[in-house]
Design a protein around this motif. Structure first.
Motif, PDB file in Angstrom:
ATOM      1  N   LEU A  53       0.830  -1.206   0.000  1.00 17.08           N
ATOM      2  CA  LEU A  53       0.000   0.000   0.000  1.00 17.08           C
ATOM      3  C   LEU A  53       0.867   1.259   0.000  1.00 17.08           C
ATOM      4  CD1 LEU A  53      -2.769  -1.147   2.505  1.00 17.08           C
ATOM      5  CD2 LEU A  53      -3.032  -0.770   0.044  1.00 17.08           C
ATOM      6  N   ALA A  54       1.973   1.213   0.744  1.00 19.00           N
ATOM      7  CA  ALA A  54       2.889   2.357   0.750  1.00 19.00           C
ATOM      8  C   ALA A  54       3.493   2.560  -0.639  1.00 19.00           C
ATOM      9  CB  ALA A  54       3.988   2.140   1.787  1.00 19.00           C
ATOM     10  N   ARG A  55       3.816   1.461  -1.313  1.00 10.99           N
ATOM     11  CA  ARG A  55       4.371   1.548  -2.669  1.00 10.99           C
ATOM     12  C   ARG A  55       3.331   2.108  -3.643  1.00 10.99           C
ATOM     13  NH1 ARG A  55       8.035  -1.162  -6.075  1.00 10.99           N
ATOM     14  NH2 ARG A  55       7.797  -0.209  -8.149  1.00 10.99           N
ATOM     15  N   LEU A  56       2.090   1.674  -3.510  1.00  8.41           N
ATOM     16  CA  LEU A  56       1.033   2.152  -4.402  1.00  8.41           C
ATOM     17  C   LEU A  56       0.721   3.629  -4.157  1.00  8.41           C
ATOM     18  CD1 LEU A  56      -1.363  -0.925  -4.429  1.00  8.41           C
ATOM     19  CD2 LEU A  56       0.184  -0.166  -6.237  1.00  8.41           C
ATOM     20  N   GLU A  57       0.956   4.093  -2.937  1.00 13.85           N
ATOM     21  CA  GLU A  57       0.811   5.531  -2.689  1.00 13.85           C
ATOM     22  C   GLU A  57       1.883   6.285  -3.466  1.00 13.85           C
ATOM     23  OE1 GLU A  57       0.737   8.871   0.886  1.00 13.85           O
ATOM     24  OE2 GLU A  57       1.694   6.930   1.221  1.00 13.85           O
ATOM     25  N   GLN A  58       3.110   5.766  -3.476  1.00 14.95           N
ATOM     26  CA  GLN A  58       4.186   6.397  -4.237  1.00 14.95           C
ATOM     27  C   GLN A  58       3.865   6.402  -5.731  1.00 14.95           C
ATOM     28  OE1 GLN A  58       7.657   4.122  -3.176  1.00 14.95           O
ATOM     29  NE2 GLN A  58       7.945   5.174  -1.227  1.00 14.95           N
ATOM     30  N   GLU A  59       3.220   5.337  -6.204  1.00 14.37           N
ATOM     31  CA  GLU A  59       2.863   5.248  -7.618  1.00 14.37           C
ATOM     32  C   GLU A  59       1.677   6.142  -7.964  1.00 14.37           C
ATOM     33  OE1 GLU A  59       2.198   1.208  -8.723  1.00 14.37           O
ATOM     34  OE2 GLU A  59       4.260   0.582  -8.297  1.00 14.37           O
ATOM     35  N   GLY A  60       0.941   6.583  -6.945  1.00 20.69           N
ATOM     36  CA  GLY A  60      -0.180   7.474  -7.195  1.00 20.69           C
ATOM     37  C   GLY A  60      -1.521   6.794  -7.361  1.00 20.69           C
ATOM     38  N   LEU A  61      -1.608   5.497  -7.044  1.00 16.10           N
ATOM     39  CA  LEU A  61      -2.874   4.780  -7.205  1.00 16.10           C
ATOM     40  C   LEU A  61      -3.744   4.813  -5.954  1.00 16.10           C
ATOM     41  CD1 LEU A  61      -1.844   1.637  -9.284  1.00 16.10           C
ATOM     42  CD2 LEU A  61      -3.256   3.556 -10.022  1.00 16.10           C
ATOM     43  N   VAL A  62      -3.141   5.058  -4.794  1.00 14.38           N
ATOM     44  CA  VAL A  62      -3.917   5.185  -3.561  1.00 14.38           C
ATOM     45  C   VAL A  62      -3.454   6.436  -2.824  1.00 14.38           C
ATOM     46  CG1 VAL A  62      -4.185   2.677  -3.377  1.00 14.38           C
ATOM     47  CG2 VAL A  62      -2.363   3.816  -2.095  1.00 14.38           C
ATOM     48  N   ASP A  63      -4.323   6.938  -1.955  1.00 24.13           N
ATOM     49  CA  ASP A  63      -4.006   8.104  -1.131  1.00 24.13           C
ATOM     50  C   ASP A  63      -4.006   7.699   0.335  1.00 24.13           C
ATOM     51  OD1 ASP A  63      -3.793  10.044  -3.163  1.00 24.13           O
ATOM     52  OD2 ASP A  63      -5.975  10.248  -3.257  1.00 24.13           O
ATOM     53  N   ALA A  64      -3.049   8.237   1.086  1.00 26.31           N
ATOM     54  CA  ALA A  64      -3.044   8.016   2.531  1.00 26.31           C
ATOM     55  C   ALA A  64      -4.143   8.859   3.164  1.00 26.31           C
ATOM     56  CB  ALA A  64      -1.689   8.388   3.120  1.00 26.31           C
ATOM     57  N   ILE A  65      -4.841   8.287   4.131  1.00 32.48           N
ATOM     58  CA  ILE A  65      -5.907   8.987   4.842  1.00 32.48           C
ATOM     59  C   ILE A  65      -5.320   9.558   6.134  1.00 32.48           C
ATOM     60  CG2 ILE A  65      -8.159   8.731   5.958  1.00 32.48           C
ATOM     61  CD1 ILE A  65      -8.653   6.351   4.102  1.00 32.48           C
ATOM     62  N   PRO A  66      -5.586  10.836   6.441  1.00 33.53           N
ATOM     63  CA  PRO A  66      -5.006  11.452   7.648  1.00 33.53           C
ATOM     64  C   PRO A  66      -5.252  10.657   8.928  1.00 33.53           C
ATOM     65  CG  PRO A  66      -6.012  13.123   6.273  1.00 33.53           C
ATOM     66  CD  PRO A  66      -6.367  11.804   5.657  1.00 33.53           C
ATOM     67  N   SER A  67      -6.412  10.028   9.026  1.00 34.18           N
ATOM     68  CA  SER A  67      -6.733   9.269  10.238  1.00 34.18           C
ATOM     69  C   SER A  67      -6.097   7.885  10.245  1.00 34.18           C
ATOM     70  CB  SER A  67      -8.252   9.128  10.375  1.00 34.18           C
ATOM     71  OG  SER A  67      -8.796   8.471   9.239  1.00 34.18           O
ATOM     72  N   GLY A  68      -5.431   7.537   9.146  1.00 35.17           N
ATOM     73  CA  GLY A  68      -4.783   6.231   9.048  1.00 35.17           C
ATOM     74  C   GLY A  68      -5.376   5.384   7.940  1.00 35.17           C
ATOM     75  N   GLY A  69      -4.535   4.596   7.295  1.00 35.80           N
ATOM     76  CA  GLY A  69      -4.998   3.733   6.220  1.00 35.80           C
ATOM     77  C   GLY A  69      -4.921   4.413   4.862  1.00 35.80           C
ATOM     78  N   TYR A  70      -5.529   3.763   3.867  1.00 33.19           N
ATOM     79  CA  TYR A  70      -5.448   4.244   2.493  1.00 33.19           C
ATOM     80  C   TYR A  70      -6.806   4.128   1.811  1.00 33.19           C
ATOM     81  CZ  TYR A  70      -0.391   3.723   3.112  1.00 33.19           C
ATOM     82  OH  TYR A  70       0.897   3.816   3.570  1.00 33.19           O
ATOM     83  N   ALA A  71      -6.984   4.947   0.765  1.00 33.76           N
ATOM     84  CA  ALA A  71      -8.184   4.876  -0.066  1.00 33.76           C
ATOM     85  C   ALA A  71      -7.758   4.881  -1.526  1.00 33.76           C
ATOM     86  CB  ALA A  71      -9.110   6.057   0.214  1.00 33.76           C
ATOM     87  N   VAL A  72      -8.554   4.239  -2.377  1.00 40.43           N
ATOM     88  CA  VAL A  72      -8.264   4.220  -3.809  1.00 40.43           C
ATOM     89  C   VAL A  72      -8.407   5.636  -4.355  1.00 40.43           C
ATOM     90  CG1 VAL A  72      -8.971   3.333  -6.058  1.00 40.43           C
ATOM     91  CG2 VAL A  72      -9.057   1.851  -4.042  1.00 40.43           C
ATOM     92  N   ARG A  73      -7.412   6.072  -5.073  1.00 39.82           N
ATOM     93  CA  ARG A  73      -7.426   7.427  -5.612  1.00 39.82           C
ATOM     94  C   ARG A  73      -8.377   7.522  -6.800  1.00 39.82           C
ATOM     95  NH1 ARG A  73      -2.274  10.536  -8.424  1.00 39.82           N
ATOM     96  NH2 ARG A  73      -3.390  12.448  -8.992  1.00 39.82           N
ATOM     97  N   SER A  74      -9.054   8.634  -6.911  1.00 38.52           N
ATOM     98  CA  SER A  74      -9.852   8.908  -8.104  1.00 38.52           C
ATOM     99  C   SER A  74      -9.123   9.971  -8.917  1.00 38.52           C
ATOM    100  CB  SER A  74     -11.258   9.397  -7.729  1.00 38.52           C
ATOM    101  OG  SER A  74     -11.185  10.587  -6.963  1.00 38.52           O
ATOM    102  N   PHE A  75      -9.300   9.922 -10.232  1.00 42.67           N
ATOM    103  CA  PHE A  75      -8.601  10.820 -11.144  1.00 42.67           C
ATOM    104  C   PHE A  75      -9.604  11.616 -11.966  1.00 42.67           C
ATOM    105  CE2 PHE A  75      -5.810   7.302 -10.288  1.00 42.67           C
ATOM    106  CZ  PHE A  75      -4.544   7.853 -10.201  1.00 42.67           C
ATOM    107  N   THR A  76      -9.275  12.863 -12.226  1.00 42.29           N
ATOM    108  CA  THR A  76     -10.064  13.643 -13.165  1.00 42.29           C
ATOM    109  C   THR A  76      -9.474  13.457 -14.558  1.00 42.29           C
ATOM    110  OG1 THR A  76      -8.678  15.626 -12.980  1.00 42.29           O
ATOM    111  CG2 THR A  76     -10.485  15.385 -11.386  1.00 42.29           C
ATOM    112  N   ARG A  77     -10.213  13.870 -15.539  1.00 37.67           N
ATOM    113  CA  ARG A  77      -9.707  13.819 -16.917  1.00 37.67           C
ATOM    114  C   ARG A  77      -8.402  14.605 -17.030  1.00 37.67           C
ATOM    115  NH1 ARG A  77     -13.266  14.093 -22.128  1.00 37.67           N
ATOM    116  NH2 ARG A  77     -11.774  14.656 -23.754  1.00 37.67           N
TER     117      ARG A  77
END
Length: 244
Positions: A53-77
């Protein structure tokens, strides 16, 4: 298998497993990722999962949540277009520097071999193109181009192209039956040849310009899917991450 090898295998399994779930749309954009559920689904422990999950955050596919954990990133056009443009800038810089510094004949020979193999996929009528072979060879050709760059630039290219819509083969395998798109690949191959020629002639500015223009084919592919044939969206699973 040694303990070290087992850990490495688990880490790779975790990374590939979560990445595939995200890119395939198996987890919706914006969804919080449950470590417990993911560990059970993938059959791995939570230690390699956290590293993945930490690696995927670096790749830009997930975002770290301030309260802890990760969420799938959404992208705009616009996010997608920016990633494609950034790849063009990085690839262009890599080719300019390669042309200016010179490339060994053996490495140029490898590029010419791939060009010849790509030519073979386009023999005959457009309907007869060996599309699957083209997709694989196109990826190999670009990876060979990136190998001409310094480690600093190649790492940045790898990071950007880890996003599913910024790679040179973005959308390729999903549009095999679109004849207009197939025809555009003949122009793409002409650009491949021009880039190699510019490197050989040590024309750095020309190589850079060609690479940046070539990267925009991915943007054209994106716009084709979103604006001209939205029926293809369901076939390009990564577009489940794009909103707006």
């Amino acid at each position: 298998m040694t303990e070290k090898a087992e850990r490495a295998m688990q880490s790779q399994r975790a990374l590939m497993g979560v990445r595939d779930l995200v890119i395939s749309g198996g987890i919706r954009a914006g969804s919080r990722l449950s470590e417990v559920a993911l560990a059970e689904k993938l059959g791995i422990s939570r230690t390699p999962l956290r590293a993945a999950l930490a690696r995927l955050e670096q790749e830009g596919l997930v975002d770290a949540i301030p309260s802890g954990g990760y969420a799938v990133r959404s992208f705009t056009r616009e996010d997608v277009i920016d990633a494609i443009e950034l790849r063009g800038v990085l690839e262009g810089t890599a080719l300019r520097l390669a042309a200016e510094r010179g490339v060994a004949p053996a490495r140029m020979g490898e590029l010419h071999r791939l060009l010849a193999e790509l030519d073979q996929t386009q023999k005959g009528e457009v309907e007869e193109m060996n599309f699957d072979a083209y997709v694989d060879l196109n990826a190999a050709f670009h990876e060979k181009l990136w190998s001409l760059a310094s480690q600093t630039i190649s790492r940045e290219i790898e990071r950007v192209t880890s996003l599913p819509f910024a790679s040179p083969s973005a959308f390729l395998d999903k549009q095999a039956d679109v004849m207009a798109f197939r025809r555009s690949l003949y122009g793409a191959q002409a650009q491949h040849r021009a880039m190699v020629n510019a490197i050989e002639l040590r024309e750095g500015a020309r190589a850079e310009s060609l690479a940046r223009e070539h990267a925009r084919l991915a943007r054209q592919n994106l716009e084709f899917v979103l604006d001209q044939d939205r029926s293809l969206i369901r076939r390009v699973s990564a577009l489940s991450l794009v909103v707006g």
